[in-house]
Design a protein around this motif. Structure first.
Motif, mmCIF file in Angstrom:
data_model
loop_
_atom_site.group_PDB
_atom_site.id
_atom_site.type_symbol
_atom_site.label_atom_id
_atom_site.label_comp_id
_atom_site.label_asym_id
_atom_site.label_seq_id
_atom_site.Cartn_x
_atom_site.Cartn_y
_atom_site.Cartn_z
ATOM 1 N N GLU A 124 72.700 62.916 -11.876
ATOM 2 C CA GLU A 124 73.223 64.282 -11.977
ATOM 3 C C GLU A 124 74.431 64.484 -11.066
ATOM 4 N N ALA A 125 75.252 63.448 -10.947
ATOM 5 C CA ALA A 125 76.450 63.534 -10.114
ATOM 6 C C ALA A 125 77.402 64.579 -10.660
ATOM 7 N N THR A 126 78.115 65.235 -9.751
ATOM 8 C CA THR A 126 79.096 66.244 -10.145
ATOM 9 C C THR A 126 80.519 65.702 -10.136
ATOM 10 N N ALA A 127 80.699 64.494 -9.611
ATOM 11 C CA ALA A 127 82.011 63.858 -9.586
ATOM 12 C C ALA A 127 81.829 62.366 -9.844
ATOM 13 N N PRO A 128 82.815 61.727 -10.472
ATOM 14 C CA PRO A 128 82.670 60.302 -10.804
ATOM 15 C C PRO A 128 82.419 59.417 -9.601
ATOM 16 N N GLU A 129 82.922 59.807 -8.427
ATOM 17 C CA GLU A 129 82.765 58.972 -7.237
ATOM 18 C C GLU A 129 81.455 59.202 -6.508
ATOM 19 N N ASP A 130 80.589 60.096 -6.996
ATOM 20 C CA ASP A 130 79.313 60.348 -6.342
ATOM 21 C C ASP A 130 78.369 59.178 -6.598
ATOM 22 N N GLY A 131 78.086 58.438 -5.565
ATOM 23 C CA GLY A 131 77.213 57.283 -5.705
ATOM 24 C C GLY A 131 77.481 56.283 -4.595
ATOM 25 N N ILE A 132 76.964 55.073 -4.777
ATOM 26 C CA ILE A 132 77.111 54.006 -3.786
ATOM 27 C C ILE A 132 77.753 52.799 -4.454
ATOM 28 N N GLN A 133 78.778 52.270 -3.813
ATOM 29 C CA GLN A 133 79.369 51.001 -4.222
ATOM 30 C C GLN A 133 78.730 49.911 -3.374
ATOM 31 N N PHE A 134 77.695 49.274 -3.895
ATOM 32 C CA PHE A 134 77.034 48.212 -3.132
ATOM 33 C C PHE A 134 78.015 47.076 -2.924
ATOM 34 N N TRP A 135 78.140 46.634 -1.663
ATOM 35 C CA TRP A 135 79.275 45.789 -1.307
ATOM 36 C C TRP A 135 79.014 44.294 -1.403
ATOM 37 N N GLY A 136 77.888 43.883 -1.982
ATOM 38 C CA GLY A 136 77.678 42.451 -2.162
ATOM 39 C C GLY A 136 77.796 41.703 -0.848
ATOM 40 N N ASN A 137 78.634 40.658 -0.830
ATOM 41 C CA ASN A 137 78.879 39.866 0.375
ATOM 42 C C ASN A 137 77.602 39.266 0.961
ATOM 43 N N SER A 138 76.603 39.025 0.124
ATOM 44 C CA SER A 138 75.406 38.326 0.578
ATOM 45 C C SER A 138 75.831 37.006 1.211
ATOM 46 N N PHE A 139 75.064 36.552 2.197
ATOM 47 C CA PHE A 139 75.478 35.332 2.881
ATOM 48 C C PHE A 139 74.288 34.575 3.442
ATOM 49 N N ILE A 140 74.544 33.324 3.742
ATOM 50 C CA ILE A 140 73.588 32.439 4.416
ATOM 51 C C ILE A 140 74.311 31.853 5.622
ATOM 52 N N CYS A 141 73.683 31.950 6.790
ATOM 53 C CA CYS A 141 74.299 31.362 7.977
ATOM 54 C C CYS A 141 73.284 30.525 8.736
ATOM 55 N N GLY A 142 73.797 29.611 9.554
ATOM 56 C CA GLY A 142 72.966 28.724 10.334
ATOM 57 C C GLY A 142 72.613 29.310 11.687
ATOM 58 N N PRO A 143 71.904 28.560 12.522
ATOM 59 C CA PRO A 143 71.368 29.084 13.774
ATOM 60 C C PRO A 143 72.410 29.329 14.867
ATOM 61 N N GLN A 144 73.655 28.989 14.619
ATOM 62 C CA GLN A 144 74.739 29.367 15.521
ATOM 63 C C GLN A 144 75.638 30.416 14.881
ATOM 64 N N GLY A 145 75.130 31.034 13.829
ATOM 65 C CA GLY A 145 75.881 32.072 13.139
ATOM 66 C C GLY A 145 76.927 31.548 12.183
ATOM 67 N N GLU A 146 76.980 30.231 12.002
ATOM 68 C CA GLU A 146 78.015 29.649 11.152
ATOM 69 C C GLU A 146 77.728 29.968 9.684
ATOM 70 N N LEU A 147 78.756 30.416 8.970
ATOM 71 C CA LEU A 147 78.586 30.759 7.569
ATOM 72 C C LEU A 147 78.447 29.490 6.728
ATOM 73 N N LEU A 148 77.354 29.410 5.983
ATOM 74 C CA LEU A 148 77.107 28.285 5.092
ATOM 75 C C LEU A 148 77.476 28.615 3.650
ATOM 76 N N ALA A 149 77.355 29.884 3.295
ATOM 77 C CA ALA A 149 77.717 30.331 1.950
ATOM 78 C C ALA A 149 77.858 31.845 1.975
ATOM 79 N N ARG A 150 78.780 32.363 1.151
ATOM 80 C CA ARG A 150 79.015 33.811 1.094
ATOM 81 C C ARG A 150 79.388 34.206 -0.324
ATOM 82 N N ALA A 151 78.785 35.262 -0.820
ATOM 83 C CA ALA A 151 79.051 35.751 -2.164
ATOM 84 C C ALA A 151 80.215 36.745 -2.138
ATOM 85 N N PRO A 152 80.862 36.964 -3.273
ATOM 86 C CA PRO A 152 81.943 37.948 -3.329
ATOM 87 C C PRO A 152 81.410 39.376 -3.259
#
Length: 294
Positions: free
Chosen positions: A223-251
């Motif tokens: 029941e939004a009153t404007a087209p922009e009413d909502g959430i843009q889920f930002w993706g960017n899911s990721f997997i990192c190792g035990p030193q915080g190093e990025l192993l994989a990242r989604a768009p």
């Protein structure tokens, strides 16, 4: 070393649409020799907490129940540990945001009820969810001890640390987080960077790999009153190792099956050179049990 996977996905009604995508991801993960698949928060449909509506409680189900039975069958079929997310109906008037862990043989290995419940514009979760009462206890599975937390929990270092102190070998965060489309680009960038940084910090502080699995796509407020009413889920899911190093990242804007190889034994090597747990001053932390120090 085993492969681990997460599914960054759009969640839609009817729920069968989301289920088809999950079943496809399970097959693909198994074909890629993955041992575990993590799903996003509340993956059975849209993120209904954008408004307060008592009719949404009809989405809830018991645990064990239909979703755990269905995920258990997929887990057994593909030999995967699956971490899912359920709107749990515990009793009339008592509902939880609950992560469920299905072991590779299909059995329900354990559950975690979300402990930290947000209440912000567009994220009215306190209306729907009772705070969890199971504490921060890892779940034992065929792939190891899983420290499963949920979304808003990811901002709290105490939650990650307590899972680590209980013997978790891996931290997993099913999540549903995104931008208000009316925020400017600079604010959106700050929020995303903070989200990734704090979770990579949990990996570093505890010497544990982290998997963070987000939703993706725009979900308009009912029941939004404007087209922009909502959430843009930002993706960017990721997997990192035990030193915080990025192993994989989604768009930011695509459905993705993200896969990374993780050596669970490396956490011990990291803790030997960075012995944060050894050097904790537990004699000086009593004030952490206070809301505020006056």
């Amino acid at each position: 070393m085993p492969n681990f996977a997460l599914l960054q996905a759009r969640q839609e009604d009817p729920s069968e649409t989301s289920r088809d995508g999950i079943a496809t991801a399970c097959r693909a993960a198994a074909e890629a020799n993955c041992r575990l698949l993590l799903l996003p928060e509340l993956h059975n449909g849209p993120y209904f907490c954008q408004r307060e509506d008592t009719a949404e409680f009809d989405r809830a189900e018991p645990v064990p129940g239909p979703t755990t039975q269905w995920l258990g069958a997929l887990a057994a079929e593909h030999g995967l540990v699956i971490v899912g997310s359920v709107f749990e109906r515990r009793a009339p008037g008592v509902y939880h945001n609950t992560a469920v862990v299905l072991d590779a043989d299909g059995r329900l290995a354990g559950v975690y009820r979300k402990m930290h419940i947000p209440d912000d514009p567009g994220f009215y979760e306190k209306f729907y969810f009772t705070p969890g009462d199971l504490g921060f206890e890892p779940v034992d599975t065929a792939i190891g001890r899983l420290g499963v937390l949920v979304c808003w929990d990811q901002w709290f270092p105490e939650a990650a640390r307590l899972m680590a102190l209980a013997g978790a070998e891996l931290l997993l965060y099913p999540t549903a987080i995104g931008w208000d489309p009316r925020d400017d680009a600079a604010e959106q960038a700050r929020q995303l960077d903070a989200w990734m940084t704090v979770q990579r910090g949990h990996a570093i502080a505890n010497g544990l790999p982290v998997l963070a699995c987000n939703r993706v796509g725009f979900e308009q407020t009912p029941e939004a009153t404007a087209p922009e009413d909502g959430i843009q889920f930002w993706g960017n899911s990721f997997i990192c190792g035990p030193q915080g190093e990025l192993l994989a990242r989604a768009p930011a804007d695509e459905v993705s099956l993200l896969i990374a190889e993780i050596d669970l034994s490396r956490g011990e090597q990291v803790r030997r050179i960075w012995p944060f747990l050894r050097d904790r001053r537990i004699d000086g932390y009593g004030d952490l049990l206070k809301r505020w120090r006056d």
